[in-house]
Scaffold this motif. Structure first.
Motif, mmCIF file in Angstrom:
data_model
loop_
_atom_site.group_PDB
_atom_site.id
_atom_site.type_symbol
_atom_site.label_atom_id
_atom_site.label_comp_id
_atom_site.label_asym_id
_atom_site.label_seq_id
_atom_site.Cartn_x
_atom_site.Cartn_y
_atom_site.Cartn_z
ATOM 1 N N MET A 1 0.844 -1.067 -0.097
ATOM 2 C CA MET A 1 -0.197 -0.021 0.008
ATOM 3 C C MET A 1 0.791 1.160 -0.120
ATOM 4 S SD MET A 1 -2.676 -1.398 2.733
ATOM 5 C CE MET A 1 -4.066 0.164 2.190
ATOM 6 N N GLY A 2 2.065 1.359 -0.707
ATOM 7 C CA GLY A 2 3.169 2.192 -0.763
ATOM 8 C C GLY A 2 2.431 3.344 -1.415
ATOM 9 N N HIS A 3 1.660 3.156 -2.387
ATOM 10 C CA HIS A 3 0.910 4.381 -3.128
ATOM 11 C C HIS A 3 0.095 5.193 -2.352
ATOM 12 C CE1 HIS A 3 -1.598 1.128 -3.697
ATOM 13 N NE2 HIS A 3 -2.494 1.697 -4.572
ATOM 14 N N LEU A 4 -0.279 4.780 -1.186
ATOM 15 C CA LEU A 4 -1.263 5.359 -0.206
ATOM 16 C C LEU A 4 -0.799 6.050 1.055
ATOM 17 C CD1 LEU A 4 -4.074 3.039 -0.971
ATOM 18 C CD2 LEU A 4 -3.935 4.846 -1.829
ATOM 19 N N THR A 5 0.135 6.609 0.686
ATOM 20 C CA THR A 5 1.037 6.830 2.234
ATOM 21 C C THR A 5 0.243 8.207 2.767
ATOM 22 O OG1 THR A 5 2.378 8.274 0.686
ATOM 23 C CG2 THR A 5 3.113 6.200 1.382
ATOM 24 N N ARG A 6 -0.480 8.803 2.331
ATOM 25 C CA ARG A 6 -1.290 10.058 2.799
ATOM 26 C C ARG A 6 -2.583 9.500 3.285
ATOM 27 N NH1 ARG A 6 1.339 14.706 2.045
ATOM 28 N NH2 ARG A 6 -0.674 15.917 2.704
ATOM 29 N N LEU A 7 -2.954 8.260 3.569
ATOM 30 C CA LEU A 7 -4.252 7.975 3.829
ATOM 31 C C LEU A 7 -4.204 8.414 5.183
ATOM 32 C CD1 LEU A 7 -5.227 4.524 2.269
ATOM 33 C CD2 LEU A 7 -6.377 6.690 2.182
ATOM 34 N N THR A 8 -5.222 8.943 5.797
ATOM 35 C CA THR A 8 -5.564 9.683 7.093
ATOM 36 C C THR A 8 -6.762 8.634 7.693
ATOM 37 O OG1 THR A 8 -4.673 11.434 6.537
ATOM 38 C CG2 THR A 8 -5.802 11.523 8.632
ATOM 39 N N PHE A 9 -7.798 8.491 7.086
ATOM 40 C CA PHE A 9 -8.961 7.960 7.433
ATOM 41 C C PHE A 9 -9.312 6.594 6.330
ATOM 42 C CE2 PHE A 9 -9.279 12.370 8.144
ATOM 43 C CZ PHE A 9 -9.675 12.531 9.489
ATOM 44 N N ILE A 10 -9.431 5.324 6.840
ATOM 45 C CA ILE A 10 -9.780 4.305 6.188
ATOM 46 C C ILE A 10 -11.021 3.686 6.693
ATOM 47 C CG2 ILE A 10 -9.090 2.052 5.204
ATOM 48 C CD1 ILE A 10 -6.175 2.888 5.244
ATOM 49 N N TYR A 11 -12.040 3.699 6.165
ATOM 50 C CA TYR A 11 -13.298 2.958 6.430
ATOM 51 C C TYR A 11 -13.955 2.206 5.677
ATOM 52 C CZ TYR A 11 -13.611 7.461 9.072
ATOM 53 O OH TYR A 11 -13.379 8.458 10.170
ATOM 54 N N LEU A 12 -13.811 0.682 6.121
ATOM 55 C CA LEU A 12 -14.029 -0.632 5.241
ATOM 56 C C LEU A 12 -15.020 -1.391 6.172
ATOM 57 C CD1 LEU A 12 -10.525 -1.202 3.485
ATOM 58 C CD2 LEU A 12 -12.297 0.004 2.729
ATOM 59 N N SER A 13 -15.564 -1.030 6.845
ATOM 60 C CA SER A 13 -16.607 -1.690 7.765
ATOM 61 C C SER A 13 -17.687 -2.387 6.964
ATOM 62 C CB SER A 13 -17.189 -0.924 9.030
ATOM 63 O OG SER A 13 -17.915 -0.168 8.189
ATOM 64 N N ASN A 14 -18.113 -3.584 7.495
ATOM 65 C CA ASN A 14 -19.414 -4.256 7.034
ATOM 66 C C ASN A 14 -19.431 -4.837 5.657
ATOM 67 O OD1 ASN A 14 -21.967 -5.338 7.561
ATOM 68 N ND2 ASN A 14 -22.970 -3.562 6.773
ATOM 69 N N ASN A 15 -18.251 -5.364 5.259
ATOM 70 C CA ASN A 15 -17.860 -6.043 3.984
ATOM 71 C C ASN A 15 -17.560 -7.432 4.420
ATOM 72 O OD1 ASN A 15 -18.176 -3.967 1.664
ATOM 73 N ND2 ASN A 15 -16.592 -2.823 3.175
ATOM 74 N N SER A 16 -17.179 -8.106 3.439
ATOM 75 C CA SER A 16 -16.808 -9.820 3.304
ATOM 76 C C SER A 16 -15.275 -9.709 3.264
ATOM 77 C CB SER A 16 -17.557 -10.462 2.411
ATOM 78 O OG SER A 16 -19.031 -10.427 3.011
ATOM 79 N N ILE A 17 -14.494 -8.841 3.697
ATOM 80 C CA ILE A 17 -12.940 -8.638 3.626
ATOM 81 C C ILE A 17 -12.551 -9.894 4.329
ATOM 82 C CG2 ILE A 17 -10.869 -7.557 3.797
ATOM 83 C CD1 ILE A 17 -12.736 -5.018 3.298
ATOM 84 N N ARG A 18 -11.675 -10.791 4.056
ATOM 85 C CA ARG A 18 -11.152 -11.730 4.843
ATOM 86 C C ARG A 18 -9.472 -11.506 4.801
ATOM 87 N NH1 ARG A 18 -9.235 -14.839 0.770
ATOM 88 N NH2 ARG A 18 -10.225 -14.869 -1.227
ATOM 89 N N GLY A 19 -8.793 -12.607 5.530
ATOM 90 C CA GLY A 19 -7.415 -12.683 5.675
ATOM 91 C C GLY A 19 -7.136 -11.819 6.832
ATOM 92 N N ASP A 20 -5.543 -11.681 7.083
ATOM 93 C CA ASP A 20 -4.869 -10.801 7.910
ATOM 94 C C ASP A 20 -4.987 -9.424 7.703
ATOM 95 O OD1 ASP A 20 -4.059 -13.437 8.863
ATOM 96 O OD2 ASP A 20 -2.237 -13.283 8.001
ATOM 97 N N ILE A 21 -4.940 -8.753 8.916
ATOM 98 C CA ILE A 21 -4.631 -7.064 8.897
ATOM 99 C C ILE A 21 -3.239 -6.925 8.423
ATOM 100 C CG2 ILE A 21 -4.565 -5.050 9.958
ATOM 101 C CD1 ILE A 21 -6.810 -5.983 11.952
ATOM 102 N N PRO A 22 -2.815 -6.771 7.123
ATOM 103 C CA PRO A 22 -1.361 -6.228 6.851
ATOM 104 C C PRO A 22 -0.873 -5.433 7.797
ATOM 105 C CG PRO A 22 -2.936 -5.083 5.487
ATOM 106 C CD PRO A 22 -3.766 -5.897 6.341
ATOM 107 N N PRO A 23 0.619 -5.755 7.920
ATOM 108 C CA PRO A 23 1.418 -5.074 8.946
ATOM 109 C C PRO A 23 1.777 -3.968 8.225
ATOM 110 C CG PRO A 23 2.072 -7.337 8.748
ATOM 111 C CD PRO A 23 1.105 -7.252 7.833
ATOM 112 N N GLU A 24 1.494 -3.861 6.795
ATOM 113 C CA GLU A 24 2.045 -2.697 5.770
ATOM 114 C C GLU A 24 1.107 -1.443 6.121
ATOM 115 O OE1 GLU A 24 3.863 -0.944 2.432
ATOM 116 O OE2 GLU A 24 4.109 -2.823 3.440
ATOM 117 N N LEU A 25 0.251 -1.623 6.921
ATOM 118 C CA LEU A 25 -0.403 -0.485 7.532
ATOM 119 C C LEU A 25 0.166 0.258 8.476
ATOM 120 C CD1 LEU A 25 -4.394 -1.941 7.937
ATOM 121 C CD2 LEU A 25 -3.612 -0.385 6.281
ATOM 122 N N GLY A 26 1.012 -0.447 9.165
ATOM 123 C CA GLY A 26 1.940 -0.037 10.140
ATOM 124 C C GLY A 26 2.651 1.206 9.723
#
Length: 825
Positions: free
Chosen positions: A361-386
């Protein structure tokens, strides 16, 4: 509600309107250096005539408008520095309540050089007031703002005479409409048009009319009942259009057929609740000036597979509740990839999105707010978010995420990953000094809560409920701003956390369904802001602290299913939030705003036992729930009469205790009661007749007590019995309708039982007296014989004589009978 808006409402509600007024005056009062010429007398007279039409100046905006004074120095007036003519009349009021009340006087026609007129939020007196037609004669006007004035009727076409107009705001007028907007084409210099909330339901040619005004750069038509945006414009002239908002108009057709896709100059495009569907056209990817796209709440009928990689100016992308399907991995990969990426707000909640969050997610380095609730997203929370070091808010709730929670950026303020399948321990170094909201509820997180969490001193919401946490809660006394602490449905152990004593701002405390033990602290009555206290289903013991009734803000108390004993506290009059004396909760109330924050995340934060079922409540309407639940304990004594003063109480549950005495006679004063459960106690006496006064009652259980007498009459009570005939079970002394046992039969049986009991008592007393007399007499004779020798000798001689006489009599009689028998043979 946005926090800034909420704070503004709080400011007004708190009586600090003077601060807002001062700010308005600072902006509207002309500086002395900007005025050289004095105003014209006839224009001053016209303004005074306008003031005469005002019947209420709520904040003294026109206090400086006095006869004989230079009108160029009046509040809201700007004059020409050379001629003294009034050029600007700005009385617009952008805050909650109108500042001016009255009529708009036609005397304003005397202001022939007026270029700027703002009367927004002016409250009109009298019914059916329409937009004044004389305004169409003020030919020099460049700026006209009549927004938030409760006009009704038709928008006058005479406004088309204002050929110099650049800015026209007719939004939020009460019942205004227009059936013909061709007059707009006369405004060839118009740059800004806002007719939001004006009924344009019969207008089908608005885009064609707007296309005749090439100077337009802002078109705002929110909630205008426009029938369609499916028009074709052969020669597109709106090349300067920057802001287009058609939100809350139900179009219901394909989004690809809309007329505005040729407007590549658009910076802000608002299409909220338009119910446009189908595939987004590829033209979206060519709108390189686009900064803000708001396409939420559109009925999940659209799809977006457009490549947005070239939209380098894009800042906000709000798409909630609009897509029928989508893959989050592909979606993220199509987002802008620019050296100076500006995207900081990404929201795609409630969109049926599947797939996994991408690790790159290196192309989204300025992201301040991420809202993805109430979907069917699976898998891990990527450490890249850190690595997103500007990230403030991350909302991934109500998905199918699994695995462990990684370390997140220290900049984060709001983290909501509730209602997923996350497991494992929290990171030991869970350090987020700016964290304000942490919601981890409804996962499978195990282990103990790390002490590092307590370093988040700005925390005001902490929700760890519905997990597998164990051990003692860490000592988080530094979280002085805590409003909400929810840790229910875990396996936390230990005594009541002492560090909570310092949380004077605590509003909601939920420790229920854990393994906590010990007595309730006496200082619990010092938590003056506490409104919801849930401690049920633990192992707390001892009595209920008397000062718990000092919590004047408390409106819900749940101590059910513990080992609490002793008496119910006697004094309840201090619980004013449980009485109708308490004022209704204002929408800008700080506690309301904070709880509504949880409602946006779908949190169920309050459990209520009703009709023997546990019902879960979210924050929607939570302030309407006022209740006390002390059930499943070992409480003794009477139900205190003072509890009946809590006439805002909607739920009272005292079942499964050892309470005795009678039901309070004035229970009918609790007019708001919807659920009353006093079952499984030792209550006696009659059911108070005032019970039939509880007209809101929808659940009642008085079973398994020792109640007697007739059941009060009342339609509500009859209905409750029809719905649940068990509500009086286990009370053998109850009689009368709706029970089959009549009170007359009950009285006859009672009388018979009384007579039987009386006869039985007489028999018992007779035999008791007989036995007692025999015993006493025997002991008297024995004692006399023992101590009186002469009496003893005489007594024994008497016995010997009696024996001899009886013996001789028996022998003689036996011999005579025997002789007679021999003779007969």
């Amino acid at each position: 509600m946005h926090r800034a808006a909420a704070k503004l409402l709080l400011l007004i509600a708190a009586g600090n309107l003077s601060l807002v007024t001062h700010a308005w005056h600072q902006h509207h009062v002309p500086a002395a250096g900007n005025v050289s010429a004095s105003c014209r007398p006839h224009e001053r007279d016209a303004l005074l005539a306008f003031k005469h039409g005002i019947t209420n100046d709520t904040i003294n905006l026109l206090a400086s408008w006095r006869p004989g004074k230079d009108c160029c120095r009046w509040t809201g007036i700007t004059c020409s520095s050379t001629t003294g003519n009034v050029l600007k009349l700005d009385l617009g009021w952008k805050y909650q309540d109108p500042a001016l009340v009255g009529q708009i006087s036609p005397s304003l026609l005397a202001l022939q050089y007026l270029e700027y007129l703002d009367l927004s939020n002016y409250f009109l007196e009298g019914p059916n007031s329409s937009v004044p037609e004389f305004l169409g004669s003020m030919k020099n006007l460049r700026h006209l703002d009549l927004s938030y004035i409760p006009f009704s009727g038709k928008v006058p076409p005479m406004l088309g005479n204002l050929s110099n107009l650049r800015y026209l705001d007719l939004s939020w007028m009460q019942n205004s409409y227009s059936t013909d907007i061709s007059w707009l084409a006369n405004l060839q210099f118009l740059e800004y048009i806002d007719m939001s909330y004006t009924n344009l339901s019969t207008i089908v040619d608005f885009p064609l009319v707007a296309n005749m005004i090439p100077t337009l750069n802002h078109i705002i038509l929110i909630n205008c009942s426009l029938p369609s945006a499916d028009q074709s414009i052969p020669h597109f002239n709106l090349t300067k259009l920057q802001d287009l908002d058609l939100s809350r108009n139900f179009f219901g057709h394909s989004i690809a057929s809309c007329w505005f896709w040729n407007a590549t100059s658009i910076k802000t495009l608002g299409l909220v609740s338009t119910h446009l569907g189908g595939h987004f056209p590829d033209a979206l990817g060519g709108m390189v000036s686009l900064q803000n796209l708001d396409f939420n709440n559109n009925g999940n009928a659209a799809t977006m597979t457009v490549d947005l990689k070239n939209l380098c100016e894009l800042k906000t992308l709000w798409l909630d509740g609009s897509f029928s399907s989508g893959n989050i991995t592909q979606f993220v990969e199509r987002l802008p990839r620019c050296s100076s990426n500006k995207l900081f707000f990404l929201s795609s909640a409630d969109n049926n999105m599947t797939g996994v969050l991408p690790y790159v997610m290196g192309h989204l380095t300025r992201l301040t707010f991420i809202y993805l609730s109430n979907n069917s997203i699976r898998g891990d929370i990527p450490p890249e978010l850190g690595k997103l070091h500007l990230l403030d808010e991350l909302i991934l709730s109500s998905n199918q995420l699994s695995g462990h929670i990684p370390l997140l950026p220290t900049s984060i303020k709001v983290l909501d990953i509730s209602m997923n399948c996350l497991s494992g321990h929290l990171p030991l170094e869970f350090v987020a000094p700016n964290l304000e909201v942490l919601i981890l509820s409804s996962n499978q997180i195990t282990g103990e809560v790390p002490d590092s969490l307590c370093e988040s001193r700005k925390m005001w919401i902490l929700d760890l409920s519905n997990n597998l946490f164990k051990g003692e809660l860490p000592h988080c006394s530094s979280m002085q701003k805590m409003f909400f602490l929810l840790v229910s449905n875990n396996s936390f152990s230990g005594m009541f956390p002492l560090w909570i004593q310092n949380f004077s701002s605590m509003v909601f405390l939920d420790l229920s369904w854990n393994k906590l033990y010990g007595t309730l602290p006496r200082w619990i009555g010092d938590l003056a802001s506490l409104r919801f206290l849930q401690l049920s289903h633990n192992k707390f013991c001892g009595d209920i602290p008397e000062n718990i009734t000092d919590l004047g803000a408390l409106q819900y108390l749940n101590l059910a299913a513990n080992n609490i004993s002793g008496l119910i506290p006697l004094s309840w009059t201090n619980l004013v939030k449980m009485t109708l004396k308490s004022p209704p909760v204002a929408p800008w109330d700080d506690d309301t705003y904070n709880i509504n924050y949880l409602s946006q995340k779908g949190e169920e934060i309050l459990s209520l036992v009703l009709k023997h079922k546990v019902l879960m409540y979210g924050s929607q309407g939570i302030f309407d729930i006022v209740g006390i639940d002390l059930s499943q304990n070992y409480l003794t004594g009477n139900i205190p009469d003072e509890i009946t003063f809590l006439n805002r109480l909607s739920n009272l549950n005292l079942s499964w205790n050892h309470l005795s005495g009678q039901i309070p006679e004035n229970i009918g004063l609790m007019k708001s009661l919807e659920s009353l459960d006093l079952s499984r106690n030792n209550l006696s006496g009659a059911i108070p007749s005032s019970l039939s006064d509880l007209t809101y009652l929808s659940s009642l259980d008085l079973s398994y007590n020792n109640l007697t007498g007739g059941i009060p009459f009342g339609r509500q009570l009859d209905t409750l019995y029809t719905e649940d005939p068990s509500i009086y079970n286990g009370n053998g002394g109850l009689c009368g309708p709706p029970l089959r046992r009549s009170c007359s039969d009950s009285n006859s049986t009672e009388s018979g039982n009384k007579m039987t009991r009386e006869k039985g008592c007489e028999t018992v007393f007779f035999y008791f007296g007989l036995g007692s007399g025999f015993t006493v007499g025997l002991w008297v004779v024995f004692c006399v014989m023992l101590f009186k020798k002469t009496w003893r000798i005489s007594y024994y001689r008497l016995l010997d004589r009696a024996y001899d006489i009886v013996y001789v009599f028996v022998v003689v009689t036996w011999g005579r009978l025997a002789g007679q028998a021999t003779a007969e043979y």
